[in-house]
Design an enzyme around this catalytic site. Sequence first.
Site, PDB file in Angstrom:
ATOM      1  N   LYS A   1       2.624   6.101  -1.555  1.00 24.63           N
ATOM      2  CA  LYS A   1       2.414   7.556  -1.528  1.00 24.63           C
ATOM      3  C   LYS A   1       3.018   8.175  -0.267  1.00 24.63           C
ATOM      4  O   LYS A   1       3.661   9.204  -0.329  1.00 24.63           O
ATOM      5  CB  LYS A   1       0.908   7.896  -1.564  1.00 24.63           C
ATOM      6  CG  LYS A   1       0.155   7.270  -2.718  1.00 24.63           C
ATOM      7  CD  LYS A   1      -1.319   7.703  -2.739  1.00 24.63           C
ATOM      8  CE  LYS A   1      -2.130   7.257  -1.536  1.00 24.63           C
ATOM      9  NZ  LYS A   1      -2.331   5.814  -1.424  1.00 24.63           N
TER      10      LYS A   1
ATOM     11  N   ARG B   1      -0.378  -1.802  11.857  1.00 26.65           N
ATOM     12  CA  ARG B   1      -1.602  -1.004  11.892  1.00 26.65           C
ATOM     13  C   ARG B   1      -2.833  -1.909  11.932  1.00 26.65           C
ATOM     14  O   ARG B   1      -2.852  -2.953  11.296  1.00 26.65           O
ATOM     15  CB  ARG B   1      -1.663  -0.113  10.646  1.00 26.65           C
ATOM     16  CG  ARG B   1      -1.210   1.300  10.891  1.00 26.65           C
ATOM     17  CD  ARG B   1      -1.014   2.072   9.621  1.00 26.65           C
ATOM     18  NE  ARG B   1      -2.198   2.135   8.759  1.00 26.65           N
ATOM     19  CZ  ARG B   1      -2.280   2.888   7.662  1.00 26.65           C
ATOM     20  NH1 ARG B   1      -1.246   3.628   7.301  1.00 26.65           N
ATOM     21  NH2 ARG B   1      -3.361   2.893   6.933  1.00 26.65           N
TER      22      ARG B   1
ATOM     23  N   ARG C   1       3.794  -4.434   6.322  1.00 28.54           N
ATOM     24  CA  ARG C   1       4.234  -3.142   6.874  1.00 28.54           C
ATOM     25  C   ARG C   1       4.272  -3.164   8.400  1.00 28.54           C
ATOM     26  O   ARG C   1       3.407  -3.725   9.052  1.00 28.54           O
ATOM     27  CB  ARG C   1       3.270  -2.039   6.412  1.00 28.54           C
ATOM     28  CG  ARG C   1       3.488  -0.720   7.149  1.00 28.54           C
ATOM     29  CD  ARG C   1       2.895   0.440   6.459  1.00 28.54           C
ATOM     30  NE  ARG C   1       1.438   0.409   6.365  1.00 28.54           N
ATOM     31  CZ  ARG C   1       0.733   1.289   5.660  1.00 28.54           C
ATOM     32  NH1 ARG C   1       1.359   2.223   4.966  1.00 28.54           N
ATOM     33  NH2 ARG C   1      -0.570   1.217   5.632  1.00 28.54           N
TER      34      ARG C   1
ATOM     35  N   ARG D   1     -10.143  11.573  -1.919  1.00 28.43           N
ATOM     36  CA  ARG D   1     -10.397  10.150  -2.150  1.00 28.43           C
ATOM     37  C   ARG D   1     -11.751   9.903  -2.766  1.00 28.43           C
ATOM     38  O   ARG D   1     -12.105   8.763  -3.020  1.00 28.43           O
ATOM     39  CB  ARG D   1     -10.350   9.436  -0.803  1.00 28.43           C
ATOM     40  CG  ARG D   1      -9.108   8.594  -0.551  1.00 28.43           C
ATOM     41  CD  ARG D   1      -9.278   8.053   0.856  1.00 28.43           C
ATOM     42  NE  ARG D   1      -8.481   6.913   1.143  1.00 28.43           N
ATOM     43  CZ  ARG D   1      -7.280   6.948   1.701  1.00 28.43           C
ATOM     44  NH1 ARG D   1      -6.686   8.095   1.945  1.00 28.43           N
ATOM     45  NH2 ARG D   1      -6.651   5.829   2.006  1.00 28.43           N
TER      46      ARG D   1
ATOM     47  N   ARG E   1     -10.055  -2.229   1.728  1.00 30.26           N
ATOM     48  CA  ARG E   1      -9.530  -0.896   1.369  1.00 30.26           C
ATOM     49  C   ARG E   1      -9.301  -0.800  -0.133  1.00 30.26           C
ATOM     50  O   ARG E   1      -9.551   0.235  -0.745  1.00 30.26           O
ATOM     51  CB  ARG E   1      -8.214  -0.636   2.113  1.00 30.26           C
ATOM     52  CG  ARG E   1      -8.451  -0.255   3.581  1.00 30.26           C
ATOM     53  CD  ARG E   1      -7.241  -0.519   4.441  1.00 30.26           C
ATOM     54  NE  ARG E   1      -6.090   0.311   4.128  1.00 30.26           N
ATOM     55  CZ  ARG E   1      -4.855   0.046   4.545  1.00 30.26           C
ATOM     56  NH1 ARG E   1      -4.628  -1.024   5.297  1.00 30.26           N
ATOM     57  NH2 ARG E   1      -3.856   0.836   4.221  1.00 30.26           N
TER      58      ARG E   1
END
Length: 218
Positions: free
Chosen positions: A13, A160, A127, A88, A171
């Site tokens: 996203k 992160r 990532r 969310r 998550r």
Amino acid sequence: MKLVLLGPPGAGKGTQSVVLAKKYGIPHISTGDILRESVKTGQPLGIKAKEYMDKGELVPDQVVTGIVAERLKSSDTKNGFILDGFPRTIIQAMELDKALKCIESGIDIVVYFATSTDVAIERLTGRRVCKDCGFNYHIKNIPPKKEGICDKCGGVLFQRNDDNEATVRNRLKVYDDQTKPLIDYYNKQGILKKVSGDMSVNELFEVLSKLFKDARVT
Ligand code: ADP
Ligand code: ZN
């Protein structure tokens, strides 16, 4: 064009938001980015939010809905916006509907990025993010030319806090429990469009551009 991008963490996203915002000249509003910025600058909001974020839990609804309501008042949203990572929860979605109704507006399209769990885990754990410009890399799929260094600005890349495998799994669970019900919520409003989040960045961008053209929302 007023857009909401919905889908699990790792669906892409954020990546699509950046290119779409540029193409359509509308702001990319990411609650994750806003929260991370307040963590970085040590604001009280950030100090509170960090505890939730590091565990992969959601920051309380009241906090994020307040942030978004404020952000949507900015004049740069008059031609539309891309909401990435918000809403969310059902409560957030209802608050958003309320806030938009106040300005006699509403969401045009909610794009649901259907993404397989394996792809999401692989993307998130691989990532790396540029400390200076925020550009996202992936150790295998989008590697920088020089390991650990940003191609665009020379900044140092980091992982992160919430991109380790245990937090990523949480998550995804939180997404299943609290965010997935939004698929039904927006389907009932007749504004949900489903795409596959498993496609490559360029393929998905093409699919989305066509979708918006066909829906005549641009
Ligand atoms: P991702 O979608 O990859 O999990 P984000 O950057 O969107 O990453 O969000 C990172 C974290 O920020 C979330 O795990 C959560 O703690 C917090 N957050 C972001 N958006 C929201 C939101 N709308 N409601 C509650 N918490 C949020
Ligand atoms: Zn950079």
